[in-house]
Enzyme design. Structure first.
Site, PDB file in Angstrom:
ATOM      1  N   GLY A 276     -41.238 -23.035  14.190  1.00  0.00           N
ATOM      2  CA  GLY A 276     -41.857 -21.767  13.926  1.00  0.00           C
ATOM      3  C   GLY A 276     -41.076 -21.192  12.734  1.00  0.00           C
ATOM      4  N   ASN A 277     -41.254 -20.143  12.413  1.00  0.00           N
ATOM      5  CA  ASN A 277     -40.901 -19.180  11.359  1.00  0.00           C
ATOM      6  C   ASN A 277     -39.400 -18.912  11.398  1.00  0.00           C
ATOM      7  OD1 ASN A 277     -43.350 -18.506   9.824  1.00  0.00           O
ATOM      8  ND2 ASN A 277     -43.659 -17.158  11.458  1.00  0.00           N
TER       9      ASN A 277
ATOM     10  N   PHE B 139     -37.080 -20.543  14.223  1.00  0.00           N
ATOM     11  CA  PHE B 139     -36.423 -21.710  15.080  1.00  0.00           C
ATOM     12  C   PHE B 139     -37.252 -22.757  15.019  1.00  0.00           C
ATOM     13  CE2 PHE B 139     -34.939 -17.603  16.803  1.00  0.00           C
ATOM     14  CZ  PHE B 139     -33.455 -17.859  16.699  1.00  0.00           C
ATOM     15  N   ILE B 140     -36.661 -24.062  15.430  1.00  0.00           N
ATOM     16  CA  ILE B 140     -37.433 -25.279  15.681  1.00  0.00           C
ATOM     17  C   ILE B 140     -36.987 -25.696  17.183  1.00  0.00           C
ATOM     18  CG2 ILE B 140     -37.729 -27.593  15.218  1.00  0.00           C
ATOM     19  CD1 ILE B 140     -36.332 -27.091  12.121  1.00  0.00           C
ATOM     20  N   LYS B 141     -38.068 -25.750  17.727  1.00  0.00           N
ATOM     21  CA  LYS B 141     -37.995 -26.248  19.208  1.00  0.00           C
ATOM     22  C   LYS B 141     -38.207 -27.858  18.998  1.00  0.00           C
ATOM     23  CE  LYS B 141     -39.934 -25.328  23.939  1.00  0.00           C
ATOM     24  NZ  LYS B 141     -40.759 -24.822  24.807  1.00  0.00           N
TER      25      LYS B 141
ATOM     26  N   GLY C 238     -53.375 -20.433  12.969  1.00  0.00           N
ATOM     27  CA  GLY C 238     -51.968 -21.032  13.105  1.00  0.00           C
ATOM     28  C   GLY C 238     -51.995 -22.249  14.085  1.00  0.00           C
TER      29      GLY C 238
ATOM     30  N   ASP D 144     -49.848 -23.649  15.695  1.00  0.00           N
ATOM     31  CA  ASP D 144     -49.184 -23.620  16.880  1.00  0.00           C
ATOM     32  C   ASP D 144     -50.242 -22.829  18.008  1.00  0.00           C
ATOM     33  OD1 ASP D 144     -49.484 -21.145  15.614  1.00  0.00           O
ATOM     34  OD2 ASP D 144     -47.426 -20.218  16.709  1.00  0.00           O
ATOM     35  N   ARG D 145     -51.112 -22.136  17.447  1.00  0.00           N
ATOM     36  CA  ARG D 145     -52.455 -21.447  18.380  1.00  0.00           C
ATOM     37  C   ARG D 145     -53.259 -22.436  18.820  1.00  0.00           C
ATOM     38  NH1 ARG D 145     -54.507 -16.408  15.692  1.00  0.00           N
ATOM     39  NH2 ARG D 145     -55.725 -16.276  17.442  1.00  0.00           N
TER      40      ARG D 145
ATOM     41  N   THR E 271     -29.241   3.643  25.303  1.00  0.00           N
ATOM     42  CA  THR E 271     -30.042   3.270  24.163  1.00  0.00           C
ATOM     43  C   THR E 271     -30.601   1.570  24.562  1.00  0.00           C
ATOM     44  OG1 THR E 271     -29.353   4.745  22.893  1.00  0.00           O
ATOM     45  CG2 THR E 271     -30.464   3.036  21.853  1.00  0.00           C
TER      46      THR E 271
END
Length: 249
Positions: free
Chosen positions: A8-9, A11-13, A100, A102-103, A181
């Site tokens: 991903g932008n 992380f790497i799984k 994308g 991934d999609r 908050t």
């Protein structure tokens, strides 16, 4: 053994599976290419015989990772590529190469598992939804900020919003109106995600009645479980599609 990577932008799984039966040997999430090699190399009695990658990074970044994989494990990585049609699913984008990866792979995996109309809700850095009809037509989808993006935007643009990850985790023990908050931000963001999921379900029902399967995937999928109680939670849905797009062995 096969090394599978979802880049991903942020992380790497990764996971390592046995080629014969897809049994998972190990896996994790890392924030750099070097950390990936270190973690994979740490697996006992490891012999990587193949590697397949889905990446939403630039071509240069992906090529650099492939080179590192080749140096570390002496294998040539196969990178999933866009397609107009694959495994009975037709890409629904006007320019199929812009969807994308991934999609696309999640849609392939979902249709393969469901064998009927399906809605994929993927909750990671971004929140994504994709619709695939019973005859395999990808109808398109939606993208909006996920929890990490919503949280970081609020922290960046609102000076008084400052808290650590431990506080954020404690805040999600309830979704009652926040009395601090951190509670207000974290619970508000979760409700936004749940609203996103419910809206996708309404869209799917308008299209198909009740004759469809819902898949939840991505790291924040558990946060919307109560908004989609009928969903199948498949954390590695992208890897299901990756194996179809890049068969090895």
């Amino acid at each position: 053994m096969i090394l599978e990577l979802d880049c991903g932008n942020s992380f790497i799984k990764w996971r390592v599976i046995h080629a014969a039966d897809a049994t998972i040997v190990g896996g994790g999430i890392v924030d750099s290419d070097q950390a990936l090699v270190a973690e994979v190399s740490a697996l006992a009695s490891l012999r990587i015989g193949g590697c397949r990658i889905v990446s939403v990074r630039s071509e240069e970044e992906t090529a650099a990772l492939c080179q590192l994989i080749a140096q570390a494990f002496s294998v040539e990585a196969r990178v999933a590529q866009p397609a107009q049609e694959m495994a009975g699913v037709r890409n629904g984008y006007e320019d199929y190469q812009r969807l994308g990866m991934d999609r696309w792979l999640a849609a392939l995996g979902a249709y393969h598992l469901a064998k009927r109309a399906c809605l994929v809700i993927d909750l990671g850095t971004a929140a994504k939804a994709d619709f695939v009809s019973a005859n395999g037509e990808h109808l398109g989808g939606y993208i909006c900020p996920g929890m990490p993006l919503m949280r970081s935007q609020l922290r960046t643009h609102t000076r008084r919003i400052r808290y650590d990850d431990a506080s954020a985790e404690r805040a999600l023990t309830s979704l009652a109106p926040g009395r601090s908050t951190v509670e207000a931000v974290e619970r508000g963001c979760v409700l936004m995600l749940q609203g996103f999921a419910r809206t996708q379900l309404e869209q799917a029902r308008a299209l198909w009645g009740e004759d469809f399967t819902v898949f939840l995937t991505g790291g924040d999928a558990p946060l919307v479980r109560e908004a989609a109680p009928q969903a199948r939670v498949v954390p590695d849905l992208v890897f299901v599609g990756l194996a179809m797009a890049c068969p090895l062995g």
